[in-house]
Scaffold this motif. Structure first.
Motif, PDB file in Angstrom:
ATOM      1  N   GLY A  53       6.331 -50.850 -10.489  1.00  0.00           N
ATOM      2  CA  GLY A  53       5.200 -51.758 -10.397  1.00  0.00           C
ATOM      3  C   GLY A  53       4.554 -51.785  -9.040  1.00  0.00           C
ATOM      4  N   TYR A  54       5.103 -51.072  -8.064  1.00  0.00           N
ATOM      5  CA  TYR A  54       4.522 -51.018  -6.733  1.00  0.00           C
ATOM      6  C   TYR A  54       4.076 -49.597  -6.429  1.00  0.00           C
ATOM      7  CZ  TYR A  54       6.730 -55.529  -6.125  1.00  0.00           C
ATOM      8  OH  TYR A  54       7.106 -56.820  -6.267  1.00  0.00           O
ATOM      9  N   SER A  55       3.168 -49.507  -5.511  1.00  0.00           N
ATOM     10  CA  SER A  55       2.704 -48.193  -5.101  1.00  0.00           C
ATOM     11  C   SER A  55       2.499 -48.193  -3.606  1.00  0.00           C
ATOM     12  CB  SER A  55       1.382 -47.853  -5.804  1.00  0.00           C
ATOM     13  OG  SER A  55       0.791 -46.708  -5.251  1.00  0.00           O
ATOM     14  N   SER A  56       2.758 -47.058  -2.988  1.00  0.00           N
ATOM     15  CA  SER A  56       2.532 -46.938  -1.551  1.00  0.00           C
ATOM     16  C   SER A  56       1.082 -46.616  -1.238  1.00  0.00           C
ATOM     17  CB  SER A  56       3.435 -45.847  -0.966  1.00  0.00           C
ATOM     18  OG  SER A  56       3.149 -44.597  -1.577  1.00  0.00           O
ATOM     19  N   GLY A  57       0.281 -46.356  -2.283  1.00  0.00           N
ATOM     20  CA  GLY A  57      -1.119 -46.022  -2.051  1.00  0.00           C
ATOM     21  C   GLY A  57      -1.966 -47.266  -1.885  1.00  0.00           C
ATOM     22  N   ASP A  58      -2.764 -47.331  -0.814  1.00  0.00           N
ATOM     23  CA  ASP A  58      -3.585 -48.507  -0.575  1.00  0.00           C
ATOM     24  C   ASP A  58      -4.578 -48.743  -1.700  1.00  0.00           C
ATOM     25  OD1 ASP A  58      -2.275 -48.947   1.748  1.00  0.00           O
ATOM     26  OD2 ASP A  58      -3.798 -48.044   3.039  1.00  0.00           O
ATOM     27  N   GLY A  59      -5.091 -47.656  -2.290  1.00  0.00           N
ATOM     28  CA  GLY A  59      -6.076 -47.815  -3.350  1.00  0.00           C
ATOM     29  C   GLY A  59      -5.526 -48.561  -4.540  1.00  0.00           C
ATOM     30  N   TYR A  60      -4.267 -48.313  -4.866  1.00  0.00           N
ATOM     31  CA  TYR A  60      -3.659 -48.993  -6.015  1.00  0.00           C
ATOM     32  C   TYR A  60      -3.639 -50.497  -5.803  1.00  0.00           C
ATOM     33  CZ  TYR A  60       0.075 -50.879  -8.894  1.00  0.00           C
ATOM     34  OH  TYR A  60       0.799 -51.640  -9.743  1.00  0.00           O
ATOM     35  N   ARG A  61      -3.186 -50.925  -4.631  1.00  0.00           N
ATOM     36  CA  ARG A  61      -3.084 -52.352  -4.408  1.00  0.00           C
ATOM     37  C   ARG A  61      -4.460 -52.995  -4.330  1.00  0.00           C
ATOM     38  NH1 ARG A  61       0.970 -50.641  -0.708  1.00  0.00           N
ATOM     39  NH2 ARG A  61      -0.253 -51.253   1.091  1.00  0.00           N
ATOM     40  N   ARG A  62      -5.422 -52.299  -3.746  1.00  0.00           N
ATOM     41  CA  ARG A  62      -6.748 -52.889  -3.618  1.00  0.00           C
ATOM     42  C   ARG A  62      -7.418 -53.011  -4.983  1.00  0.00           C
ATOM     43  NH1 ARG A  62      -8.766 -49.396  -0.521  1.00  0.00           N
ATOM     44  NH2 ARG A  62      -8.169 -50.419   1.413  1.00  0.00           N
ATOM     45  N   ASN A  63      -7.383 -51.936  -5.770  1.00  0.00           N
ATOM     46  CA  ASN A  63      -8.085 -51.953  -7.047  1.00  0.00           C
ATOM     47  C   ASN A  63      -7.492 -52.937  -8.025  1.00  0.00           C
ATOM     48  OD1 ASN A  63      -9.804 -49.978  -6.172  1.00  0.00           O
ATOM     49  ND2 ASN A  63      -8.615 -48.291  -7.011  1.00  0.00           N
ATOM     50  N   TYR A  64      -6.186 -53.209  -7.914  1.00  0.00           N
ATOM     51  CA  TYR A  64      -5.572 -54.161  -8.809  1.00  0.00           C
ATOM     52  C   TYR A  64      -5.400 -55.521  -8.150  1.00  0.00           C
ATOM     53  CZ  TYR A  64      -4.790 -50.575 -12.234  1.00  0.00           C
ATOM     54  OH  TYR A  64      -4.990 -49.592 -13.175  1.00  0.00           O
ATOM     55  N   GLY A  65      -6.089 -55.754  -7.063  1.00  0.00           N
ATOM     56  CA  GLY A  65      -6.063 -57.047  -6.394  1.00  0.00           C
ATOM     57  C   GLY A  65      -7.296 -57.857  -6.692  1.00  0.00           C
ATOM     58  N   GLU A 250       6.407 -57.392 -12.209  1.00  0.00           N
ATOM     59  CA  GLU A 250       7.726 -57.706 -12.755  1.00  0.00           C
ATOM     60  C   GLU A 250       7.863 -57.206 -14.190  1.00  0.00           C
ATOM     61  OE1 GLU A 250       7.421 -59.228  -9.140  1.00  0.00           O
ATOM     62  OE2 GLU A 250       6.081 -60.027 -10.665  1.00  0.00           O
ATOM     63  N   ASN A 251       7.383 -56.015 -14.443  1.00  0.00           N
ATOM     64  CA  ASN A 251       7.547 -55.400 -15.758  1.00  0.00           C
ATOM     65  C   ASN A 251       9.025 -55.099 -15.977  1.00  0.00           C
ATOM     66  OD1 ASN A 251       7.818 -53.272 -17.774  1.00  0.00           O
ATOM     67  ND2 ASN A 251       5.590 -53.048 -17.685  1.00  0.00           N
ATOM     68  N   GLN A 252       9.642 -55.810 -16.919  1.00  0.00           N
ATOM     69  CA  GLN A 252      11.090 -55.696 -17.085  1.00  0.00           C
ATOM     70  C   GLN A 252      11.535 -54.284 -17.440  1.00  0.00           C
ATOM     71  OE1 GLN A 252      13.748 -58.155 -16.604  1.00  0.00           O
ATOM     72  NE2 GLN A 252      14.536 -56.075 -16.511  1.00  0.00           N
TER      73      GLN A 252
END
Length: 306
Positions: A53-65, A250-252
């Motif tokens: 559920g986490y990514s080290s790419g900044d784009g992932y966190r920004r686009n899903y924020g 928190e995808n189980q």
């Protein structure tokens, strides 16, 4: 018949038009295969979350924020209270951790507080920029030692996660302690003497029985590590401290899909009963019934506040 110079001009013109059509077709294909046009015409990639559920790419966190700027203190969707199963940590990599794993007084920890993580519904902010370099006063570290036995962990958690809460160190850790104190740890996890083998749903059910304020979608179980055992229990709270459904982080299925996980024993030999923290004031003397503190960004992070 066209003259040579006119023929050459027509050929160049046709090549230019053909190249323009080719570029337009490629751009259209990219948009139709996984992008959308966001506010003000900005193109946003529709990536699919992977891993845990986490990514080290900044784009992932920004686009899903929720299309917000990444890493702005106080701008997030919910908290994840992360409880770490200390025996698993000690079995995997705690050989040299004398404060938590090799205490001479015989005390061994069961669940400890790993951290309080500001989360987006997809992804998370981390290491948010502050007006000054973050500094955790020694008094705050001392107040957390009962549930966070590693001094380095306290400092790390504020720098990585606390800076994104919009709270100063005292507020952030008082909030974390207060939320930890609202959770009733099931009896079978307080000081087990024998190893247990449980499914993630077994562990979740145990917490639901002792914490009727929680619902199944508010808890996630994390397993893995060298021991392939229980690592964490994550419990989600709103920004004002109320239990709430977890986000996609928190995808189980991604955090722990095993049918059974090992739960190493605690085997603490300390005989005195630990005090009931739920009847004690949290660090910082914040009333448990009052609203959680809001962002306060005028804190002076210099060492003069120690």
């Amino acid at each position: 018949m066209l003259k040579p110079h006119l023929l050459l001009t027509a050929l160049v013109f046709a090549l230019v038009i053909g190249f323009g059509v080719h570029l337009a077709t490629r751009q259209s294909g990219r948009l139709s295969s996984g992008t959308t046009t966001g506010p003000a015409g900005n193109v946003q990639t529709n990536n699919t979350p992977s891993g845990n559920g986490y990514s080290s790419g900044d784009g992932y966190r920004r686009n899903y924020g929720n299309n917000r700027d990444e890493g702005v203190p106080g701008q997030f969707d919910y908290y994840a209270l992360v409880l770490s199963w200390s025996p698993s940590y000690c079995a995997d990599r705690g050989e040299d951790d004398n404060a938590q794993c090799n205490r001479r007084d015989g005390r061994r920890y069961s669940f400890v507080l790993h951290g309080l993580w500001p989360q987006y519904d997809y992804g998370y902010p981390s290491s948010c920029r502050l007006p000054r370099r973050p500094f955790v006063p020694e008094s705050v570290i001392t107040n957390m030692q009962d549930i966070m036995p590693s001094r380095g962990l306290v400092v790390h958690e504020y720098r990585t996660h606390g800076t994104c809460s919009g709270l100063d160190p005292a507020q952030y850790f008082a909030t974390a302690h207060r939320l930890f104190d609202t959770i009733d740890i099931p009896q079978q996890f307080r000081n087990p003497l024998d190893e247990q083998y449980l499914s993630p749903s077994d562990i979740r059910s145990a917490f639901l029985r002792t914490n009727p304020q929680l619902k199944p979608d508010m808890i996630a179980i994390v397993c893995g590590g060298a021991s392939k055992g229980l690592k964490e229990v994550r419990i989600c709270f709103s920004k004002n401290g109320q239990p709430r459904s977890c986000g996609h982080n928190e995808n189980q299925r991604k955090l722990c899909s095993a049918e059974r996980v090992s739960v190493p024993p605690t085997r603490s030999t300390v005989r005195e009963e630990a005090p009931d923290r739920r009847n004690m004031p949290a660090p910082g003397r914040i009333d448990r019934q009052s609203p959680l503190p809001g962002p306060r960004m005028n804190y002076d992070y210099s060492r003069q506040n120690e």
